[in-house]
Design a protein around this motif. Structure first.
Motif, mmCIF file in Angstrom:
data_model
loop_
_atom_site.group_PDB
_atom_site.id
_atom_site.type_symbol
_atom_site.label_atom_id
_atom_site.label_comp_id
_atom_site.label_asym_id
_atom_site.label_seq_id
_atom_site.Cartn_x
_atom_site.Cartn_y
_atom_site.Cartn_z
ATOM 1 N N GLY A 4 1.026 -1.036 0.020
ATOM 2 C CA GLY A 4 0.040 -0.022 0.024
ATOM 3 C C GLY A 4 0.883 1.252 0.071
ATOM 4 O O GLY A 4 1.834 1.167 0.115
ATOM 5 N N VAL A 5 0.292 2.304 -0.199
ATOM 6 C CA VAL A 5 0.875 3.686 -0.399
ATOM 7 C C VAL A 5 0.312 4.724 0.624
ATOM 8 O O VAL A 5 -1.026 4.885 0.638
ATOM 9 C CB VAL A 5 0.800 4.134 -1.602
ATOM 10 N N ASP A 6 1.119 5.020 1.658
ATOM 11 C CA ASP A 6 0.984 6.146 2.439
ATOM 12 C C ASP A 6 1.104 7.503 2.042
ATOM 13 O O ASP A 6 2.448 7.838 1.423
ATOM 14 C CB ASP A 6 1.804 5.850 3.979
ATOM 15 N N VAL A 7 0.047 8.505 2.202
ATOM 16 C CA VAL A 7 0.096 9.790 1.759
ATOM 17 C C VAL A 7 0.172 10.632 2.740
ATOM 18 O O VAL A 7 -0.953 10.495 3.849
ATOM 19 C CB VAL A 7 -0.915 9.937 0.712
ATOM 20 N N LEU A 8 0.897 11.821 2.799
ATOM 21 C CA LEU A 8 0.636 12.992 3.429
ATOM 22 C C LEU A 8 0.270 14.063 2.747
ATOM 23 O O LEU A 8 0.664 14.377 1.527
ATOM 24 C CB LEU A 8 1.883 13.407 4.048
ATOM 25 N N ILE A 9 -0.867 14.961 2.864
ATOM 26 C CA ILE A 9 -1.608 16.101 2.173
ATOM 27 C C ILE A 9 -1.097 17.262 3.024
ATOM 28 O O ILE A 9 -1.505 17.329 4.065
ATOM 29 C CB ILE A 9 -3.152 15.795 2.302
ATOM 30 N N PRO A 28 -8.371 1.930 -3.360
ATOM 31 C CA PRO A 28 -7.660 0.699 -2.717
ATOM 32 C C PRO A 28 -6.175 0.724 -2.776
ATOM 33 O O PRO A 28 -5.590 1.117 -3.709
ATOM 34 C CB PRO A 28 -8.124 -0.570 -3.932
ATOM 35 N N GLY A 29 -5.730 0.528 -1.651
ATOM 36 C CA GLY A 29 -4.115 0.489 -1.406
ATOM 37 C C GLY A 29 -3.458 1.758 -1.046
ATOM 38 O O GLY A 29 -2.213 2.013 -1.172
ATOM 39 N N VAL A 30 -4.234 2.643 -0.879
ATOM 40 C CA VAL A 30 -3.828 4.142 -0.817
ATOM 41 C C VAL A 30 -4.587 4.489 0.792
ATOM 42 O O VAL A 30 -5.463 4.386 1.020
ATOM 43 C CB VAL A 30 -4.319 4.972 -1.629
ATOM 44 N N ARG A 31 -3.624 4.981 1.570
ATOM 45 C CA ARG A 31 -4.137 5.567 3.000
ATOM 46 C C ARG A 31 -3.244 7.047 3.269
ATOM 47 O O ARG A 31 -2.108 7.281 3.015
ATOM 48 C CB ARG A 31 -3.474 4.591 3.991
ATOM 49 N N VAL A 32 -4.198 7.791 3.541
ATOM 50 C CA VAL A 32 -3.937 9.243 4.075
ATOM 51 C C VAL A 32 -3.284 9.048 5.439
ATOM 52 O O VAL A 32 -4.342 8.910 6.447
ATOM 53 C CB VAL A 32 -5.012 10.137 3.896
ATOM 54 N N VAL A 33 -2.099 9.323 5.748
ATOM 55 C CA VAL A 33 -1.747 9.208 7.087
ATOM 56 C C VAL A 33 -1.430 10.387 7.936
ATOM 57 O O VAL A 33 -1.251 10.517 9.158
ATOM 58 C CB VAL A 33 -0.168 8.489 6.944
ATOM 59 N N ALA A 50 6.083 8.721 8.132
ATOM 60 C CA ALA A 50 7.018 8.112 7.166
ATOM 61 C C ALA A 50 6.196 7.841 6.116
ATOM 62 O O ALA A 50 6.138 6.732 5.572
ATOM 63 C CB ALA A 50 7.641 6.612 7.860
ATOM 64 N N PRO A 51 5.563 8.556 5.389
ATOM 65 C CA PRO A 51 4.560 8.539 4.023
ATOM 66 C C PRO A 51 5.593 8.128 3.134
ATOM 67 O O PRO A 51 6.722 8.631 2.763
ATOM 68 C CB PRO A 51 4.096 9.796 3.994
ATOM 69 N N HIS A 52 5.084 7.504 1.938
ATOM 70 C CA HIS A 52 5.490 7.079 0.746
ATOM 71 C C HIS A 52 5.736 8.405 -0.018
ATOM 72 O O HIS A 52 6.473 8.508 -1.037
ATOM 73 C CB HIS A 52 5.249 5.827 0.172
ATOM 74 N N VAL A 53 4.495 9.211 -0.272
ATOM 75 C CA VAL A 53 4.344 10.240 -1.079
ATOM 76 C C VAL A 53 3.902 11.419 -0.086
ATOM 77 O O VAL A 53 2.711 11.264 0.616
ATOM 78 C CB VAL A 53 3.259 9.908 -2.185
ATOM 79 N N VAL A 54 4.159 12.875 -0.508
ATOM 80 C CA VAL A 54 3.636 13.972 -0.147
ATOM 81 C C VAL A 54 3.027 14.594 -1.308
ATOM 82 O O VAL A 54 3.816 14.830 -2.334
ATOM 83 C CB VAL A 54 4.819 14.724 0.607
#
Length: 223
Positions: A4-9, A28-33, A50-54
């Motif tokens: 999955g992919v953890d995202v910071l907005i 699916p497979g994406v989570r906003v942390v 520790a997000p994967h994407v910002v």
């Protein structure tokens, strides 16, 4: 990424953040942390989650997204950054790309494309094509051109002959397979040359290589 992919907005507009959370949270497979309303909150939240994407807005109070991207991407093991903007030819986009952002998205990008972009950069693929990079470069005046050209040429001088040829092909937006066909190299060899060039130049992705070759004032096509 199978886990999955953890995202910071990061955006100063609560409505924009809420929309992105809803959009990504349902994929699916994406989570906003986490969420942040200013660039000053980014580093602490990255350390905590520790997000994967910002997803990073450019214009924010206290610390804007450009400065936050530069600070973040200078750190080892930094997450990928996608900058959010309302201007597709904004000079600030180029600054973000030079700092190592994996690409940019307009805020009115369709939801499915935003989700796809998040997955792409989490997998190590930029979401800004070299063709778009060239269009941005052509439309945005560059300050300090002479100084930037000298610095870029000095950096490219670190590459050996084959790495430099590959860098010129990357500037053209060619894939590894296309570069291999042009230079009569196997795809694994091309990948090695690209990786070596990134390491020697201290860059994060192929878009930065394209920008550096542009800054050096080299011709578009070495042939």
């Amino acid at each position: 990424m199978s886990a999955g992919v953890d995202v910071l907005i990061v955006d100063d507009d609560p409505l924009v953040r809420a929309g992105l959370v809803m959009m990504l949270g349902g994929a699916p497979g994406v989570r906003v942390v986490g969420e942040a309303g200013t660039g000053a909150e980014v580093l602490p939240l990255v350390e905590r989650h520790a997000p994967h994407v910002v997803l990073m807005d450019i214009r924010m109070p206290v610390l804007d997204g450009l400065a936050a991207t530069e600070m973040l991407r200078a750190r080892p093991g930094a997450p990928e950054v996608i900058v959010l903007t309302t201007f597709d030819a904004d000079r600030h986009v180029l600054r973000a790309l030079r700092a190592g952002a994996a690409g940019f998205l307009l805020k009115d990008t369709p939801p499915a494309e935003i989700v796809a972009a998040v997955r792409m950069v989490a997998g190590g693929r930029p979401v800004l094509s070299p063709e778009v990079t060239r269009r941005l470069i052509a439309r945005v005046a560059d300050s300090g051109q002479d100084r930037r050209r000298a610095e870029a040429r000095a950096r490219l001088a670190q590459l050996n002959g084959r790495e430099r040829e590959v860098a010129m092909e990357v500037r053209q937006g060619r894939s590894n397979a296309e570069i291999g066909a042009t230079l009569h190299l196997g795809v694994p060899t091309v990948k090695t040359h690209v990786s070596n060039a990134l390491a020697k130049l201290g860059l994060n992705n192929r878009v930065q290589i394209a920008l550096l070759v542009h800054d050096a004032g080299l011709p578009d096509d070495p042939q």
